[in-house]
Design a protein around this motif. Structure first.
Motif, mmCIF file in Angstrom:
data_model
loop_
_atom_site.group_PDB
_atom_site.id
_atom_site.type_symbol
_atom_site.label_atom_id
_atom_site.label_comp_id
_atom_site.label_asym_id
_atom_site.label_seq_id
_atom_site.Cartn_x
_atom_site.Cartn_y
_atom_site.Cartn_z
ATOM 1 N N ASN A 175 0.822 -1.216 0.000
ATOM 2 C CA ASN A 175 0.000 0.000 0.000
ATOM 3 C C ASN A 175 0.853 1.261 0.000
ATOM 4 O O ASN A 175 0.536 2.245 -0.675
ATOM 5 N N ARG A 176 1.950 1.233 0.780
ATOM 6 C CA ARG A 176 2.842 2.407 0.799
ATOM 7 C C ARG A 176 3.445 2.654 -0.582
ATOM 8 O O ARG A 176 3.570 3.796 -1.034
ATOM 9 N N GLU A 177 3.834 1.578 -1.268
ATOM 10 C CA GLU A 177 4.436 1.728 -2.598
ATOM 11 C C GLU A 177 3.450 2.328 -3.593
ATOM 12 O O GLU A 177 3.806 3.204 -4.396
ATOM 13 N N PRO A 230 -6.579 18.925 -3.912
ATOM 14 C CA PRO A 230 -7.486 17.882 -3.391
ATOM 15 C C PRO A 230 -6.849 16.500 -3.390
ATOM 16 O O PRO A 230 -7.029 15.721 -2.448
ATOM 17 N N LEU A 231 -6.066 16.182 -4.449
ATOM 18 C CA LEU A 231 -5.417 14.870 -4.515
ATOM 19 C C LEU A 231 -4.350 14.739 -3.432
ATOM 20 O O LEU A 231 -4.204 13.675 -2.818
ATOM 21 N N ARG A 232 -3.612 15.810 -3.205
ATOM 22 C CA ARG A 232 -2.570 15.742 -2.164
ATOM 23 C C ARG A 232 -3.204 15.621 -0.775
ATOM 24 O O ARG A 232 -2.678 14.917 0.092
ATOM 25 N N ALA A 233 -4.316 16.305 -0.579
ATOM 26 C CA ALA A 233 -5.022 16.172 0.701
ATOM 27 C C ALA A 233 -5.501 14.734 0.884
ATOM 28 O O ALA A 233 -5.412 14.164 1.982
ATOM 29 N N GLU A 234 -5.979 14.149 -0.209
ATOM 30 C CA GLU A 234 -6.420 12.751 -0.159
ATOM 31 C C GLU A 234 -5.231 11.840 0.144
ATOM 32 O O GLU A 234 -5.339 10.899 0.942
ATOM 33 N N GLY A 235 -4.082 12.122 -0.501
ATOM 34 C CA GLY A 235 -2.882 11.325 -0.259
ATOM 35 C C GLY A 235 -2.400 11.441 1.175
ATOM 36 O O GLY A 235 -1.991 10.448 1.794
ATOM 37 N N THR A 236 -2.444 12.669 1.733
ATOM 38 C CA THR A 236 -2.059 12.867 3.133
ATOM 39 C C THR A 236 -2.968 12.079 4.062
ATOM 40 O O THR A 236 -2.512 11.479 5.047
ATOM 41 N N ASN A 237 -4.241 12.065 3.746
ATOM 42 C CA ASN A 237 -5.202 11.305 4.551
ATOM 43 C C ASN A 237 -4.876 9.808 4.515
ATOM 44 O O ASN A 237 -4.890 9.126 5.550
ATOM 45 N N PHE A 238 -4.550 9.304 3.308
ATOM 46 C CA PHE A 238 -4.182 7.886 3.194
ATOM 47 C C PHE A 238 -2.932 7.579 4.011
ATOM 48 O O PHE A 238 -2.839 6.533 4.664
ATOM 49 N N ARG A 239 -1.958 8.502 3.982
ATOM 50 C CA ARG A 239 -0.721 8.270 4.736
ATOM 51 C C ARG A 239 -0.994 8.249 6.240
ATOM 52 O O ARG A 239 -0.441 7.423 6.976
ATOM 53 N N ASN A 240 -1.856 9.153 6.689
ATOM 54 C CA ASN A 240 -2.224 9.165 8.109
ATOM 55 C C ASN A 240 -2.931 7.874 8.500
ATOM 56 O O ASN A 240 -2.712 7.333 9.595
ATOM 57 N N VAL A 241 -3.794 7.391 7.609
ATOM 58 C CA VAL A 241 -4.501 6.129 7.867
ATOM 59 C C VAL A 241 -3.505 4.987 8.016
ATOM 60 O O VAL A 241 -3.607 4.151 8.920
ATOM 61 N N LEU A 242 -2.496 4.950 7.126
ATOM 62 C CA LEU A 242 -1.485 3.887 7.190
ATOM 63 C C LEU A 242 -0.662 3.993 8.472
ATOM 64 O O LEU A 242 -0.337 2.980 9.099
ATOM 65 N N ASP A 243 -0.308 5.223 8.863
ATOM 66 C CA ASP A 243 0.466 5.406 10.098
ATOM 67 C C ASP A 243 -0.309 4.908 11.318
ATOM 68 O O ASP A 243 0.249 4.243 12.212
ATOM 69 N N LYS A 244 -1.605 5.235 11.359
ATOM 70 C CA LYS A 244 -2.432 4.763 12.472
ATOM 71 C C LYS A 244 -2.570 3.250 12.455
ATOM 72 O O LYS A 244 -2.593 2.593 13.505
ATOM 73 N N ALA A 245 -2.657 2.693 11.246
ATOM 74 C CA ALA A 245 -2.763 1.239 11.120
ATOM 75 C C ALA A 245 -1.509 0.557 11.655
ATOM 76 O O ALA A 245 -1.582 -0.496 12.312
ATOM 77 N N ASN A 279 -6.266 -5.055 2.356
ATOM 78 C CA ASN A 279 -6.695 -5.466 1.015
ATOM 79 C C ASN A 279 -7.710 -4.484 0.439
ATOM 80 O O ASN A 279 -7.645 -4.136 -0.745
ATOM 81 N N ASP A 280 -8.654 -4.047 1.277
ATOM 82 C CA ASP A 280 -9.627 -3.051 0.812
ATOM 83 C C ASP A 280 -8.934 -1.736 0.472
ATOM 84 O O ASP A 280 -9.276 -1.073 -0.514
ATOM 85 N N LEU A 281 -7.956 -1.367 1.317
ATOM 86 C CA LEU A 281 -7.241 -0.123 1.075
ATOM 87 C C LEU A 281 -6.436 -0.202 -0.224
ATOM 88 O O LEU A 281 -6.282 0.803 -0.926
ATOM 89 N N THR A 282 -5.941 -1.394 -0.539
ATOM 90 C CA THR A 282 -5.206 -1.566 -1.798
ATOM 91 C C THR A 282 -6.095 -1.210 -2.987
ATOM 92 O O THR A 282 -5.660 -0.507 -3.918
ATOM 93 N N GLU A 283 -7.340 -1.682 -2.975
ATOM 94 C CA GLU A 283 -8.269 -1.356 -4.068
ATOM 95 C C GLU A 283 -8.515 0.146 -4.137
ATOM 96 O O GLU A 283 -8.532 0.736 -5.225
ATOM 97 N N ILE A 284 -8.691 0.762 -2.980
ATOM 98 C CA ILE A 284 -8.929 2.211 -2.948
ATOM 99 C C ILE A 284 -7.708 2.968 -3.463
ATOM 100 O O ILE A 284 -7.817 3.922 -4.244
ATOM 101 N N LEU A 285 -6.518 2.542 -3.044
ATOM 102 C CA LEU A 285 -5.285 3.207 -3.477
ATOM 103 C C LEU A 285 -5.029 3.004 -4.969
ATOM 104 O O LEU A 285 -4.488 3.890 -5.636
ATOM 105 N N LEU A 286 -5.420 1.842 -5.490
ATOM 106 C CA LEU A 286 -5.276 1.618 -6.934
ATOM 107 C C LEU A 286 -6.182 2.571 -7.712
ATOM 108 O O LEU A 286 -5.795 3.092 -8.767
ATOM 109 N N LYS A 287 -7.389 2.806 -7.192
ATOM 110 C CA LYS A 287 -8.280 3.790 -7.821
ATOM 111 C C LYS A 287 -7.669 5.189 -7.727
ATOM 112 O O LYS A 287 -7.728 5.971 -8.679
#
Length: 765
Positions: free
Chosen positions: A446-448, A486-501, A677-685
């Motif tokens: 997911n990070r990659e 907006p995309l960078r804000a979305e990317g920052t949100n994903f990174r925060n989600v991964l850090d919390k995970a 796995n769900d996050l992988t699908e979201i990140l691929l989108k």
């Protein structure tokens, strides 16, 4: 009769609608009949665009119908697809309708990632083609006159609609042909021509002169207004201004001619002569100034004959005073035309290709509602699970029910044996360790994906900044930095989600490490497990005591509460309600969706009763646990207390706690695996979204670079400078200039002039 003006069509570059729209459909809708239907609709939309814009169109109603259908379809899909520079990015390129270009630079064109721009240009072509069809009508035919009036009014309405909407539809300055001032003028011209058509029909139908005069005077007024608007517009062809000036005079002359007939009928012979003289002066002005564009010979002859006869009669018979023109009563006006309102659908054969697809506002509301629903379900289910874990923890701390089953003091309590078998059946330590090993791999993947996505944006933004620094103000497109926010804000949100995970994963590992030894003990065969549990003196005297029976009854009631919760959890997860109908109804009625109010109301209706049931379950558990603790105190006081018994009870407590931890850890790890796995699908989108916008920006960048290169090529290399006299050679005398060629013309019956078609058509129908 004077010429009529028609407008040339804009030309568009080819655009592939299939790939981006199909990608959105497959990403947004699950495979099945609905997705297949939308994919077929995308193919049909692409074919419709090619039919409307990818080939020359005949000046016929069937061609206009195709354009109108495509415009209607654009209006339909606009709220259903997220068209924007940073979402579903489609770049449309259109040339200026009036710019003929140059040898090196080509014609002026504009590329924008905006569906509003595409709609505006298509509507412009609808208006232009309607004006051409109207101009082609035979004015000697009554039905053709009606058709011409209809199409001129449609063209006027379309141009007026563009005037009102173009600036809000585009994110930058439009080309000159669709700027508000130009289309406003074109709208007035079309309205004037529609009024003139009504004048022609009234004349053909031999209506009263008073009516015809008012119609002509209104047409003159429209043409005068159009002339004023046109005076300072360099982008329109040079023949437009003189034609409008001529038309203004001609229609005034017609009004005066018919008003003079009315004056004669009322025996106002001086007024008759004054009006005829004014009409003669008007046509004389047209003949002297605008003869190469319009012919007024027939009208001039008619007016002069009437004037000669009127003067003769007045001189010999009536001797009526001829008033000054300024003293004449103003002729009234009668407007029989108005711009057609542009309210889709405009096509008579329109069928929405995406009729079943809900608008984006509804889709977005559905997404937010889905999250609210998931939060409500998770809150209820989480509350019940926390309560169950609390119950299990309290019982484990009291060594229940093992203490009731261990009255012999030297065998494995039944509940512990069942817990041991349950862990072994679920895979024991190997199951947990495998799940723990998989998590880092899923996290890394997911990070990659996220890093690659953001790198694409970084690289494109760097290139955009370099070109902006190089070309300065000429690089007049939206900065990538602004577009990607907006995309960078979305990317920052994903990174925060991964850090919390990652933090949550570590908590689970720590819990596993703390319970690992006891879980391993539960995985051993029954004889080894029994040997590992200390034995104690028997307490068989408690076997039939009342306190034991009370505790067993209370534990049975707690088990029943847990089973009820499992059933309740299944019911809560099974609750469904189609909010799309509610949102669609709200959108249709109010034009907007108050998602929060509608969602909260429905969720309260759907889950209100379950909130009460969960609260009742928690209250019942709290009451039972209080009774268990009271009874356990009495039970403990009756038991024989010694070191062996205390050691045995402590081990049994740890084993019960280890089982509960094992179940919870497995659930956490499975949820974590599903999450990644769900996050992988979201990140691929997300990656596809980044890839699409970067590709669109590169395409736009290449187009803009090409335009800049052409623009630079047209600029002079150096300022003008004087060449020394000795370097110049005498030039041969230039031939005398010939006369300016008149426009190519074709004459039809009644000597009505048709000015040959050019880029901006000025012709007689």
């Amino acid at each position: 009769m004077a010429a009529f003006i028609s407008v040339p069509l804009k030309k568009s570059s080819e655009v592939d609608l299939v790939k981006p729209l199909s990608k959105f459909v497959t990403a947004s809708y699950p495979a099945g009949d609905e997705q297949s239907e939308y994919l077929r609709a995308v193919e049909e939309l692409n074919k419709l665009r090619k039919s409307a814009l990818g080939r020359p169109l005949d000046k016929h109603e069937s061609s206009l119908e195709i354009l109108l259908r495509y415009y209607d379809q654009l209006c339909s899909i606009e709220p259903k697809f997220p068209f924007s520079e940073n979402q579903l990015c489609l770049t449309f390129t259109w040339k200026d309708a009036f710019d003929k270009g140059s040898l090196f630079g080509g014609s002026v064109k504009l590329s924008l990632a905006s569906l509003g721009y595409e709609k505006t240009c298509v509507l412009f072509n609808c208006a232009a083609l309607a004006s051409q069809i109207a101009t082609e009508q035979n004015i000697d035919n009554d039905e053709c006159l009606k058709a011409a009036a209809k199409y001129y009014q449609l063209a006027s309405g379309a141009f007026s609609h563009i005037k009102d909407t173009v600036l809000s539809a585009l994110s930058r300055e439009p080309t000159m042909d669709i700027c508000p001032e130009t289309v406003g003028t074109l709208s007035t011209i079309m309205l004037a021509q529609a009024q003139e058509v009504f004048f022609l029909k009234a004349t053909s139908d031999r209506m009263k002169d008073a009516v015809i005069a008012k119609l002509a005077n209104q047409a003159a007024d429209f043409y005068g207004e159009a002339f004023k608007q046109c005076q300072y517009k360099d982008n329109l062809p040079k023949e437009v201004l003189p034609v409008l000036a001529a038309k203004h005079c001609i229609m005034q002359a017609h009004a005066e001619l018919h008003q003079s007939i009315l004056a004669k009928q009322k025996k106002r012979f001086g007024e008759e002569i004054a009006r005829l003289q004014h009409a003669a002066e008007l046509v004389k002005t047209v003949a002297s100034r605008y003869d190469e564009y319009v012919s007024v010979k027939d009208l001039s002859d008619k007016i002069n004959r009437a004037l000669t006869a009127a003067k003769k009669d007045n001189d010999f018979i009536y001797h009526d005073r001829v008033p000054e023109v300024k003293d004449l009563e103003h002729i009234g006006k009668a407007a029989l035309v108005k711009a057609t309102a542009i309210t889709p659908p405009l096509s008579q054969k329109y069928t929405d290709l995406f009729e079943k697809m809900v608008p984006m506002a509804v889709q977005q509301s559905m997404g937010i509602y889905g999250q609210r629903k998931a939060d409500a379900v998770n809150r209820l289910v989480g509350t019940m699970r926390e309560a169950t874990n609390l119950c299990n923890g309290v019982l484990a701390s009291l060594n229940l029910p093992a203490a009731l089953e261990d009255l012999s003091g030297d065998s494995i309590p039944q509940s512990i044996a069942e817990k041991s078998r349950s862990i072994v059946q679920q895979g024991g330590l190997q199951n947990i360790e495998k799940l723990i090993r998989d998590l880092p791999e899923l996290l890394t993947r997911n990070r990659e994906i996220l890093d690659e996505s953001l790198k694409m944006l970084d690289d494109e933004e760097t290139t955009d900044n370099e070109l902006r620094s190089k070309f300065n103000q000429r690089w007049n497109r939206t900065p990538s930095g602004d577009l990607y926010k907006p995309l960078r804000a979305e990317g920052t949100n994903f990174r925060n989600v991964l850090d919390k995970a990652v933090q949550a994963d570590q908590v689970v590992r720590d819990r596993y490490n703390a319970q690992c030894d006891m879980i391993a003990l539960l995985c051993k065969p029954e004889n080894e497990l029994n040997a590992a549990i200390p034995s104690a003196n028997p307490t068989r005297t408690l076997q039939g005591s009342e306190v034991v029976n009370v505790l067993r009854s209370l534990l049975a009631q707690l088990d029943e509460v847990k089973k009820e919760r499992e059933t309740l959890e299944g019911e809560i997860k099974a609750v469904t309600f189609d909010m799309s109908t509610t949102f669609l109804k709200a959108l249709a009625q109010d034009g907007a969706i108050n998602e929060e109010q509608l969602s909260l109301s429905q969720l309260d209706q759907s889950y209100g009763s379950y909130n009460q049931k969960v609260s009742a379950s928690l209250s019942k558990q709290e009451e039972l646990l209080g009774q268990v603790q009271t009874a356990h105190q009495e039970f403990s006081s009756l038991k024989q207390s010694n070191n062996e018994a205390n050691q045995r009870e402590e081990v049994l407590k740890k084993l019960a706690s280890a089982h509960d931890s094992y179940v919870e850890i497995c659930n956490n790890l499975r949820e974590g695996t599903k999450f990644y796995n769900d996050l992988t699908e979201i990140l691929l989108k997300f990656q596809n979204k980044c890839s699409d916008i970067v590709f669109a920006r590169k395409t736009e960048r290449d187009e803009l670079l090409k335009e800049l290169q052409q623009s630079i090529a047209r600029e002079p290399s150096a300022p003008n400078f004087n060449v020394p006299a000795y370097q110049s050679t005498p030039a041969a005398p230039a031939p005398a200039p010939g006369p300016t060629p008149a426009p190519r013309t074709v004459f039809v019956r009644n000597h009505k002039l048709i000015t040959a078609k050019s880029t901006f058509d000025v012709s007689s129908p």
